[in-house]
Design a protein around this motif. Structure first.
Motif, PDB file in Angstrom:
ATOM      1  N   ASN A 152       0.843  -1.200   0.000  1.00 15.81           N
ATOM      2  CA  ASN A 152       0.000   0.000   0.000  1.00 15.81           C
ATOM      3  C   ASN A 152       0.879   1.251   0.000  1.00 15.81           C
ATOM      4  O   ASN A 152       0.832   2.070   0.930  1.00 15.81           O
ATOM      5  CB  ASN A 152      -0.917   0.012   1.231  1.00 15.81           C
ATOM      6  CG  ASN A 152      -1.770  -1.229   1.350  1.00 15.81           C
ATOM      7  OD1 ASN A 152      -2.853  -1.315   0.782  1.00 15.81           O
ATOM      8  ND2 ASN A 152      -1.266  -2.213   2.107  1.00 15.81           N
ATOM      9  N   ASN A 165       0.961   4.090  -1.443  1.00 11.46           N
ATOM     10  CA  ASN A 165       0.379   5.436  -1.484  1.00 11.46           C
ATOM     11  C   ASN A 165      -0.799   5.608  -0.533  1.00 11.46           C
ATOM     12  O   ASN A 165      -1.528   6.597  -0.619  1.00 11.46           O
ATOM     13  CB  ASN A 165      -0.069   5.756  -2.919  1.00 11.46           C
ATOM     14  CG  ASN A 165       1.085   5.696  -3.907  1.00 11.46           C
ATOM     15  OD1 ASN A 165       2.160   6.216  -3.632  1.00 11.46           O
ATOM     16  ND2 ASN A 165       0.869   5.069  -5.050  1.00 11.46           N
ATOM     17  N   ASP A 166      -0.978   4.650   0.355  1.00 11.50           N
ATOM     18  CA  ASP A 166      -2.115   4.686   1.279  1.00 11.50           C
ATOM     19  C   ASP A 166      -1.617   5.045   2.683  1.00 11.50           C
ATOM     20  O   ASP A 166      -1.119   4.199   3.416  1.00 11.50           O
ATOM     21  CB  ASP A 166      -2.811   3.318   1.288  1.00 11.50           C
ATOM     22  CG  ASP A 166      -4.135   3.351   2.034  1.00 11.50           C
ATOM     23  OD1 ASP A 166      -4.334   4.278   2.853  1.00 11.50           O
ATOM     24  OD2 ASP A 166      -4.968   2.460   1.819  1.00 11.50           O
ATOM     25  N   GLU A 172      -3.328   5.949   5.251  1.00  9.25           N
ATOM     26  CA  GLU A 172      -4.170   5.364   6.293  1.00  9.25           C
ATOM     27  C   GLU A 172      -3.739   3.928   6.588  1.00  9.25           C
ATOM     28  O   GLU A 172      -3.703   3.499   7.748  1.00  9.25           O
ATOM     29  CB  GLU A 172      -5.631   5.391   5.854  1.00  9.25           C
ATOM     30  CG  GLU A 172      -6.617   5.040   6.954  1.00  9.25           C
ATOM     31  CD  GLU A 172      -6.584   6.007   8.119  1.00  9.25           C
ATOM     32  OE1 GLU A 172      -6.862   5.565   9.251  1.00  9.25           O
ATOM     33  OE2 GLU A 172      -6.274   7.198   7.898  1.00  9.25           O
TER      34      GLU A 172
END
Length: 290
Positions: A37, A39-40, A42
């Protein structure tokens, strides 16, 4: 400090066994890993949260303190020390009675400055965290923001950080008790393996495939490095397993500006397949010349 429900983070209840905790952590870690992930933000925060929850709940002693003291579990020893002191003081208080009350007050005033107990100052608990980096990210000095107990901490990661290397951030642990100093934050860096490059110290190792004709007759080949593509000259009659060194194409040395390790390239030779009849004939002639 705000209460963090570690059981909820790992999607467990308080009756979870050690095996349940281990299974839940692995499941969530695979799902939320930063490499899956990139670019995530969160997902990255959740990954840090499950690491913190697993660190506490997978340790029987830490889990026991957490279950008993909740958000104050890291101060468990300090609370128990204070409780013991208060118990001892109450035992001493029982030795005074009736007309001795005045003497009792004077006794504690001489010790503590007044008739009340003066609470001692205690240093806050240290925090431990893990931060996962790719090999490519570890090559560059860069900044990252960590979230520890709801607080954002921006740190600079020097180029060349080692796998399992630990750095200390002074004063970023749990707050002290009764005005005592805060604890420290210890961050362990986890460098994920790269599919094409192996790191040993400040040197990198990789493999490059050349065809049979280039190996025999010499020529050029282009290889990948972590800094881009490089064209190499291949000497005639290069043997399988030949290793060459590219000076200064390895890994930067930690906190030593301008110092870089080397890249070692091992040649592998790819044999031709699906030969035509003409090619087979030529190789047969060559074998006879041997």
């Amino acid at each position: 400090m705000e209460f963090i429900d570690y059981y909820k983070i790992l999607e467990l209840d308080k009756t979870a066994t050690e095996a349940d905790i281990k299974k839940a952590y692995r499941k969530l870690a695979r799902k939320l890993h930063p490499d899956l992930n990139p670019n995530d933000k969160e997902a990255h925060k959740k990954f840090q949260a499950i690491n913190e929850a697993n660190e506490v709940l997978s340790d029987p002693e830490k889990r026991k303190k957490y279950d008993l003291y909740g958000k104050d579990w890291q101060h468990a020893e300090q609370f128990e020390q204070q409780r013991a002191q208060q118990h001892n003081a109450s035992q001493g208080r029982q030795q005074f009675s009736g007309n001795d009350e005045k003497d009792f007050s004077s006794f504690f005033e001489s010790m503590f400055g007044d008739s009340q107990y003066r609470q001692a100052k205690y240093r806050g608990q240290d925090y431990n965290a893990e931060l996962t980096l790719s090999l490519l990210a570890a090559m560059e000095t860069h900044q990252q923001t960590l979230t520890v107990n709801g607080k954002n901490i921006r740190i600079t990661i020097p180029a060349g950080i080692e796998n399992r290397q630990v750095i200390k951030l002074k004063g970023y642990g749990a707050p002290g008790v009764n005005g005592g100093p805060a604890g420290d934050l210890y961050i362990t860096f986890i460098i994920t393996p790269h599919p094409d490059f192996k790191r040993l110290g400040n040197d990198l190792y990789t493999k490059a495939t050349i065809d049979l004709y280039t190996a025999l007759l010499g020529g050029e080949t282009t290889i990948n490095t972590l800094k881009g593509k490089v064209k190499l000259k291949v000497n005639p009659e290069t043997q399988y397993g030949t290793k060459i060194r590219l000076k200064g194409k390895g890994f930067p040395v930690y906190k030593k500006e301008g110092e870089i390790g080397d890249l070692y390239v091992t040649y592998e030779i790819k044999l031709p397949v699906n030969l035509t009849e003409e090619q087979k004939k030529l190789f047969t002639e060559l074998s006879k010349l041997k």
